[in-house]
Design an enzyme around this catalytic site. Structure first.
Site, mmCIF file in Angstrom:
data_model
loop_
_atom_site.group_PDB
_atom_site.id
_atom_site.type_symbol
_atom_site.label_atom_id
_atom_site.label_comp_id
_atom_site.label_asym_id
_atom_site.label_seq_id
_atom_site.Cartn_x
_atom_site.Cartn_y
_atom_site.Cartn_z
ATOM 1 N N ARG B 136 -0.600 18.659 -24.174
ATOM 2 C CA ARG B 136 -0.494 17.473 -23.320
ATOM 3 C C ARG B 136 0.902 17.235 -22.766
ATOM 4 O O ARG B 136 1.203 16.130 -22.327
ATOM 5 C CB ARG B 136 -1.009 16.244 -24.060
ATOM 6 C CG ARG B 136 -2.474 16.360 -24.429
ATOM 7 C CD ARG B 136 -3.114 15.056 -24.849
ATOM 8 N NE ARG B 136 -4.471 15.299 -25.265
ATOM 9 C CZ ARG B 136 -4.820 15.717 -26.488
ATOM 10 N NH1 ARG B 136 -3.909 15.919 -27.405
ATOM 11 N NH2 ARG B 136 -6.074 15.941 -26.786
ATOM 12 N N GLY B 196 -5.800 17.342 -36.887
ATOM 13 C CA GLY B 196 -6.449 17.965 -38.046
ATOM 14 C C GLY B 196 -7.431 17.049 -38.757
ATOM 15 O O GLY B 196 -7.817 17.328 -39.883
ATOM 16 N N TRP B 246 -2.643 12.400 -33.200
ATOM 17 C CA TRP B 246 -2.467 13.513 -32.257
ATOM 18 C C TRP B 246 -2.218 13.126 -30.815
ATOM 19 O O TRP B 246 -2.366 13.954 -29.917
ATOM 20 C CB TRP B 246 -3.651 14.473 -32.360
ATOM 21 C CG TRP B 246 -5.014 13.858 -32.372
ATOM 22 C CD1 TRP B 246 -5.721 13.456 -33.470
ATOM 23 C CD2 TRP B 246 -5.880 13.612 -31.250
ATOM 24 N NE1 TRP B 246 -6.944 12.973 -33.103
ATOM 25 C CE2 TRP B 246 -7.072 13.056 -31.749
ATOM 26 C CE3 TRP B 246 -5.755 13.802 -29.876
ATOM 27 C CZ2 TRP B 246 -8.144 12.687 -30.924
ATOM 28 C CZ3 TRP B 246 -6.819 13.444 -29.048
ATOM 29 C CH2 TRP B 246 -7.992 12.894 -29.582
ATOM 30 N N ASN B 264 -9.448 9.232 -36.870
ATOM 31 C CA ASN B 264 -10.618 8.940 -37.691
ATOM 32 C C ASN B 264 -10.334 9.141 -39.179
ATOM 33 O O ASN B 264 -9.430 9.879 -39.565
ATOM 34 C CB ASN B 264 -11.783 9.841 -37.285
ATOM 35 C CG ASN B 264 -11.478 11.323 -37.455
ATOM 36 O OD1 ASN B 264 -10.758 11.902 -36.661
ATOM 37 N ND2 ASN B 264 -12.003 11.926 -38.513
ATOM 38 N N ASP B 306 -16.094 9.063 -36.296
ATOM 39 C CA ASP B 306 -15.105 9.934 -35.664
ATOM 40 C C ASP B 306 -14.420 9.239 -34.492
ATOM 41 O O ASP B 306 -14.064 9.874 -33.508
ATOM 42 C CB ASP B 306 -15.742 11.261 -35.199
ATOM 43 C CG ASP B 306 -14.705 12.248 -34.695
ATOM 44 O OD1 ASP B 306 -13.553 12.203 -35.184
ATOM 45 O OD2 ASP B 306 -15.019 13.055 -33.800
ATOM 46 N N ASP B 308 -11.425 8.227 -33.381
ATOM 47 C CA ASP B 308 -9.962 8.223 -33.370
ATOM 48 C C ASP B 308 -9.473 7.129 -32.427
ATOM 49 O O ASP B 308 -9.933 7.054 -31.299
ATOM 50 C CB ASP B 308 -9.431 9.550 -32.807
ATOM 51 C CG ASP B 308 -9.850 10.750 -33.605
ATOM 52 O OD1 ASP B 308 -9.026 11.276 -34.344
ATOM 53 O OD2 ASP B 308 -11.006 11.184 -33.469
ATOM 54 N N ARG B 333 -11.727 3.583 -28.545
ATOM 55 C CA ARG B 333 -12.834 4.543 -28.618
ATOM 56 C C ARG B 333 -14.053 3.857 -29.238
ATOM 57 O O ARG B 333 -15.181 4.228 -28.979
ATOM 58 C CB ARG B 333 -12.380 5.746 -29.467
ATOM 59 C CG ARG B 333 -13.355 6.905 -29.477
ATOM 60 C CD ARG B 333 -12.624 8.214 -29.692
ATOM 61 N NE ARG B 333 -13.456 9.251 -30.279
ATOM 62 C CZ ARG B 333 -13.023 10.469 -30.590
ATOM 63 N NH1 ARG B 333 -11.755 10.795 -30.360
ATOM 64 N NH2 ARG B 333 -13.827 11.369 -31.111
ATOM 65 N N ALA B 544 -14.380 17.643 -22.504
ATOM 66 C CA ALA B 544 -15.074 17.439 -21.236
ATOM 67 C C ALA B 544 -16.201 18.472 -21.113
ATOM 68 O O ALA B 544 -17.319 18.169 -20.684
ATOM 69 C CB ALA B 544 -14.104 17.580 -20.072
#
Lengths: 197, 575
Positions: B136, B196, B246, B264, B306, B308, B333, B544
């Site tokens: 990124r 991770g 991350w 998460n 999950d 995050d 999210r 995506a």
């Protein structure tokens, strides 16, 4: 929580212990992954042993495999030194029993009576193959990498049938000896990913 | 040496000399990046992940605006040579562009002409398992730049030549530790966070000295024994409880506080790690000098989906309910649009509302800001549980943007997606996926009667009203949004490969351009020699692509035909 002085003391003791062990008997103390040959790619005459489950570490016999799948995960094992080659994840394979009549000629030639083995490492991003199931397109069962949905036809040299993977999985030729599955030659094709750019 | 070999060699040599003279080579004029320049970037530059430390993703450039954006044309393109998800913003410092791509590659380009200065390619290990093969962006400090790699190193490069200056191992990639984010640079510190969360790591944020790569501090996102918050865990769950970090944090220079989002809890089913599980799915307020946690806010407790919450909240001075306060805005999210108040020693809940359909939350406790969960839609061990939105959430990591001109927040949302899985006990093997379910069991379902999936939304954070939205009937929306002072909102993110500009006030689609691939990158605006440019990487992949694969299996007539392969696109007004 232990105090800093406790931690320091424990560190010193552990260090001393580790040093002593290495000085006295260095070889047996080494982890299996560190033993010579453990990161060598599968060699001719290696055995294949279960990589997981109740039978982990035991040699695979043809009759352990269910016809038509699913696959089992396996490591090669040097029959002379008994070293299981789990020092590199590039050595792990999936082993599956298929109908020999369904295999293409190359695959059949590499199989042990329909039992075929492929590198578990997907050629796209290096994830492991973790599933055997119905293809995204068509009704056949295929090897799947669920990280990024690549699919490989185990009957046709593991060629890519779906997803971003650029090429087939490396194939490991198999044979049988004394009722056990063995490796008949080194990998056919490159194991792992090929970097672009 | 034969005559033929000699001729060939001399030909190669002269070609090399020629190409160096023509395009490639060190950057002769490079403006060092200082603390002041990062705090107050020149309008024409994009040197931080979201351009400014407040994370708003807003450019004050307005040469390209609502009246002339129809004349936007490509001025140059550049192939990156790799496939997979191109998620990085092209970073621009006074006419020099740095593009980070999957496979740990950095390309330095002349931002005006597209000519290459140099290229760095990391040699990734053969046995690397890249669950998220992406990057990124590169952070800048003085005359160096910083790349975080999927084999879990931070690498410093000479900005002028691309030469490696230092290379520090963060943790062991063989244990599922990796990095995909653009490092945050604060006062000579290079700050990164571990990925991770699908490998049973204990997340952390770590700072290095920009000059030499020496580790300065490492703050675990899950408190150890004796630390505050440890009591929200049971037994040894904290050692493998996730809380990855991350994505790049934002920063408040006035209070010297970094705001960093966390991931998460692991493994996914909540009953495998009973408790609130601090500080997973939270925003942490950190001291940049020590890494000390000043305060936090947890978006939801005992994460089981999950979800995050790694996308850092935007720092916005907000006028709401008759007062102006320093807010944190985060379209979660977990489907909740969060308005929080940030103070030096606390983060307080102000308001929250669902911005996409969700069946997981029954409400939010007004005093604490804790969402109230419907247990029927909370994944557990041993049975299949369905929930909305899907595990990719109302908005995943792609960034929303805020325009101080319109005072609206622009959200790349996904509507009408649900998901589910069956919790299953899986032994933790270091370096292998540890989800608490079979990876092949993860589903994405479309709600019955869905009119659309992707939805670009404009929210007024002062009133909680959706001012406008643009729907995508045939695609999800998976790309970051950028707003400009030209009252434009730029976004890609759809499976038709389009790059689009919308009217920031009305949502009217003003311009679009079909590109080589799908866009999941971040648009940026910059200026060189008086000309404003818009740049974006087009290169579909990672999540995506995963959602696209799932859509194709939902029998709704969507084909999986988005080609991969990265290209940098740069646009300007037609002259």
């Amino acid at each position: 929580m232990s105090s800093p002085s406790d931690q320091t003391r424990r560190t010193i003791i552990l260090t001393a212990f580790a040093t002593a062990v290495h000085a006295a008997v260095p070889r047996p103390a080494a982890a299996e992954e560190d033993r010579p040959g453990s990161d060598l790619r599968p060699q001719k005459a290696d055995l294949l042993v279960f990589a997981e489950g109740d039978q982990a570490g035991e040699a695979i016999k043809p009759q352990d495999l269910k016809p038509g799948g699913p696959f089992v995960r396996a490591w090669p094992k040097d029959p002379k030194t008994s070293v299981i080659r789990k020092g590199s994840r590039l050595n792990e394979v999936v082993v599956i029993k298929l109908d020999p009549a369904e295999l293409d000629d190359d695959t059949r030639a590499r199989s042990a009576d329909g039992i075929v083995a492929y590198s578990i490492i997907c050629s796209h991003a290096g994830c492991p193959i973790t599933a055997w199931g119905k293809a995204a397109q068509g009704d056949k069962d295929v090897l799947k990498c669920v990280c990024h949905n690549s699919e490989f036809d185990a009957r046709q040299s593991a060629q890519v049938v779906f997803g971003p993977a650029p090429r087939r999985l490396a194939a490991l030729p198999l044979a049988t000896a004394d009722g056990l599955l063995t490796v008949a030659g080194t990998f056919v094709g490159k194991v792992g990913v090929q970097q672009g750019g | 040496m034969t005559m033929k070999q000699w001729l060939l060699s001399s030909f190669v040599a002269s070609t090399c000399l020629f190409s160096i003279a023509a395009s490639a080579g060190p950057i002769e004029k490079y403006t060092p990046v200082t603390a002041d320049r990062l705090k107050n970037p020149e309008p024409g530059n994009w040197m931080l992940y979201r351009r400014t430390y407040d994370g708003q993703g807003y450019s004050p450039l307005d040469q390209i605006n609502t009246s002339n954006v129809k004349d936007l044309v490509p001025v140059w393109t550049f192939s990156t040579g790799v496939i997979e998800g191109h998620e990085a913003p092209p970073i621009v410092n006074n006419g020099v562009m740095f593009v980070a791509t999957p496979q740990g590659q950095v390309i330095a380009l002349n931002a005006k002409t597209g000519d290459e200065y140099w290229r760095y390619k990391r040699q990734l290990p053969d046995d690397l398992f890249q669950l998220h093969p992406t990057n990124r962006g590169v952070g800048l400090w003085q005359d160096k730049l910083y790349l975080a790699t999927t084999d879990d190193h931070v690498v410093a490069l000479d900005a002028k030549t691309g030469k490696v200056l230092w290379d520090t191992k963060v943790q062991d990639y063989k244990k599922g530790q990796y990095l995909t984010l653009m490092p945050l640079i604060v006062d000579g510190k290079v700050i990164v966070g571990a990925a991770g969360g699908e490998f049973g790591v204990r997340g952390y944020i770590v700072a290095y000295d920009a000059n030499n790569g020496k580790e300065l501090w490492r703050t675990f996102t899950i408190p150890g024994p004796g630390e505050p918050g440890h009591e929200t865990w049971s037994g040894d769950d904290w050692k493998t409880g996730g809380g990855s970090a991350w994505m790049t944090g934002n920063y408040d220079p006035d209070t010297r506080t970094i705001y960093w989002g966390t991931g998460n809890a692991a493994p996914w089913p909540g009953d495998t790690h009973p408790g609130d599980n601090l500080y997973t799915t939270s925003v942490l307020a950190l001291d940049p000098d020590s890494g000390k946690i000043k305060t936090y806010f947890q978006y939801h407790q005992n994460d089981s989906w999950d979800w995050d919450e790694v996308d850092a909240p935007m720092l916005i001075d907000l006028q709401r309910d008759g007062r102006i306060f320093k807010s944190l805005i985060h379209p979660g999210r977990n489907a909740i649009f969060w308005v929080l108040e940030r103070k030096p020693d606390s983060i307080k809940y102000v308001a929250g509302w669902p911005y996409v359909y969700t069946d997981v939350w029954k409400g939010i406790e007004p005093e604490t800001g804790k969402p109230i969960v419907d247990p029927a839609h909370k994944p557990v061990m041993g049975k299949r549980v369905e929930f909305c939105p899907s595990l990719w959430g109302g908005k995943d990591w792609p960034s929303a943007a805020y325009s101080p001109k319109t005072r609206l927040v622009y959200v790349p949302a996904n509507e009408n997606f649900c998901g589910g899985f069956t919790g299953e006990k899986v032994p933790l093997v270091p370096g292998q996926l540890w989800l608490g379910t079979k990876p092949e069991d993860i589903g994405l379902k479309v709600r019955a009667g869905a009119t659309h999936f992707g939805e670009l939304q404009a929210w007024d954070p002062a009133t909680g009203k959706k001012v406008w939205s643009h729907i995508f009937p045939r695609s999800h929306l998976f790309g970051s949004v950028t707003a400009t002072a030209g009252d434009l909102v730029f976004v890609g993110g759809t499976n038709d490969r389009m790059f689009r500009a919308f009217h920031a006030k009305t949502g009217e689609l003003l311009w679009e351009q079909k590109t080589n691939s799908g866009i999941m990158g971040m648009p940026v605006a910059y200026e060189v020699d008086g000309t404003q440019y818009i740049a974006i990487q087009s290169g579909w992949g990672v999540d995506a692509q995963r959602i696209q694969d799932a859509l194709t299996t939902n029998n709704i007539g969507i084909e999986n035909n988005v080609p991969q392969g990265g290209v940098v696109w740069v646009f300007a007004l037609k002259k």
